[in-house]
Design a protein around this motif. Structure first.
Motif, PDB file in Angstrom:
ATOM      1  N   GLU A  59      -4.805 -16.559   6.710  1.00  0.00           N
ATOM      2  CA  GLU A  59      -3.394 -16.884   6.957  1.00  0.00           C
ATOM      3  C   GLU A  59      -3.191 -18.395   7.040  1.00  0.00           C
ATOM      4  OE1 GLU A  59      -1.997 -14.796  10.437  1.00  0.00           O
ATOM      5  OE2 GLU A  59      -2.563 -12.858   9.588  1.00  0.00           O
ATOM      6  N   ARG A  60      -4.110 -19.078   7.702  1.00  0.00           N
ATOM      7  CA  ARG A  60      -4.021 -20.534   7.777  1.00  0.00           C
ATOM      8  C   ARG A  60      -4.143 -21.140   6.378  1.00  0.00           C
ATOM      9  NH1 ARG A  60      -8.314 -22.200  12.154  1.00  0.00           N
ATOM     10  NH2 ARG A  60      -7.590 -24.295  11.605  1.00  0.00           N
ATOM     11  N   THR A  96     -10.717 -25.327  10.407  1.00  0.00           N
ATOM     12  CA  THR A  96      -9.682 -26.338  10.138  1.00  0.00           C
ATOM     13  C   THR A  96     -10.208 -27.373   9.152  1.00  0.00           C
ATOM     14  OG1 THR A  96      -8.639 -26.051  12.290  1.00  0.00           O
ATOM     15  CG2 THR A  96      -8.272 -28.162  11.188  1.00  0.00           C
ATOM     16  N   ASN A 130     -13.452 -22.485  15.069  1.00  0.00           N
ATOM     17  CA  ASN A 130     -12.060 -22.733  14.683  1.00  0.00           C
ATOM     18  C   ASN A 130     -11.869 -24.162  14.184  1.00  0.00           C
ATOM     19  OD1 ASN A 130     -11.199 -20.109  15.194  1.00  0.00           O
ATOM     20  ND2 ASN A 130     -10.751 -20.545  17.334  1.00  0.00           N
ATOM     21  N   ALA A 140      -0.855 -20.847   4.460  1.00  0.00           N
ATOM     22  CA  ALA A 140       0.119 -21.856   4.888  1.00  0.00           C
ATOM     23  C   ALA A 140      -0.125 -23.199   4.193  1.00  0.00           C
ATOM     24  CB  ALA A 140       0.064 -22.031   6.408  1.00  0.00           C
ATOM     25  N   GLU A 163      -7.204 -14.493  10.183  1.00  0.00           N
ATOM     26  CA  GLU A 163      -6.549 -15.692  10.710  1.00  0.00           C
ATOM     27  C   GLU A 163      -6.859 -16.908   9.843  1.00  0.00           C
ATOM     28  OE1 GLU A 163      -6.961 -18.531  14.554  1.00  0.00           O
ATOM     29  OE2 GLU A 163      -6.778 -16.387  14.980  1.00  0.00           O
ATOM     30  N   VAL A 164      -8.112 -17.049   9.404  1.00  0.00           N
ATOM     31  CA  VAL A 164      -8.473 -18.161   8.513  1.00  0.00           C
ATOM     32  C   VAL A 164      -7.705 -18.026   7.206  1.00  0.00           C
ATOM     33  CG1 VAL A 164     -10.335 -19.291   7.221  1.00  0.00           C
ATOM     34  CG2 VAL A 164     -10.761 -18.475   9.557  1.00  0.00           C
ATOM     35  N   LEU A 220     -10.624 -25.823   5.648  1.00  0.00           N
ATOM     36  CA  LEU A 220      -9.318 -25.667   5.004  1.00  0.00           C
ATOM     37  C   LEU A 220      -8.794 -27.000   4.489  1.00  0.00           C
ATOM     38  CD1 LEU A 220      -7.811 -23.149   7.560  1.00  0.00           C
ATOM     39  CD2 LEU A 220      -7.992 -22.732   5.086  1.00  0.00           C
ATOM     40  N   GLU A 221      -8.940 -28.051   5.284  1.00  0.00           N
ATOM     41  CA  GLU A 221      -8.497 -29.375   4.854  1.00  0.00           C
ATOM     42  C   GLU A 221      -9.268 -29.846   3.623  1.00  0.00           C
ATOM     43  OE1 GLU A 221      -9.076 -31.652   8.424  1.00  0.00           O
ATOM     44  OE2 GLU A 221      -7.169 -30.992   9.304  1.00  0.00           O
TER      45      GLU A 221
END
Length: 140
Positions: free
Chosen positions: A72-73, A20, A16, A76, A69-70, A23-24
């Motif tokens: 969906e993140r 993060t 997880n 966002a 979940e990844v 994604l960043e």
């Protein structure tokens, strides 16, 4: 700097954190992000209409939930995430997928769910680092 990033997840805390970071990086660089979950065929048999099939199907469904979940993140953050759930040896599948999409970076957790020794890198991460032939970022 990065156009295509692959992140592998197994739903662990380290994975997880890796998601993060991936994604960043994808947001910062405007990169494509690919998230992959591998059903480990050494631990979970290929489906063959048995009780093992039910376990394998459950692991695959759980993996698809983790990938969703990844994604969906990513939504966002305005990052489109392509997901893949596959079966095989995790390190082989991760490297193969990174080769397929010509990834500039692979992002992994330091260790995953099956890791038992504290302070030591997980075997999948270690094998990817040693064999990927491209930059690998290990999130702790």
């Amino acid at each position: 700097m990065y156009d295509t990033i692959v992140v592998a997840t197994d739903g662990s805390a380290d994975a997880n954190r890796a998601a993060t970071h991936a994604l960043e990086q994808a947001e910062q660089h405007g990169a494509e992000l690919h998230a992959v979950f591998v059903v480990d065929t050494d631990r979970h048999a290929e489906p063959a209409l048995s009780s093992m099939e039910l376990e394998t199907i459950e692991i695959e469904e759980w993996g698809n939930d983790e990938l969703a979940e990844v994604a969906e993140r990513g939504d966002a953050l305005g990052v489109e995430v392509t997901t893949r759930c596959c079966h095989g040896k995790p390190y082989v599948e991760i490297i193969s997928y990174a080769d397929e999409v010509d990834a500039d970076l692979i992002v992994l957790g330091y260790h995953g769910h099956s890791h038992t020794k504290t302070g030591q890198m997980g075997s999948v991460t270690d094998r990817v680092v040693q064999n990927a032939g491209r930059p690998v970022l290990v999130a702790t």
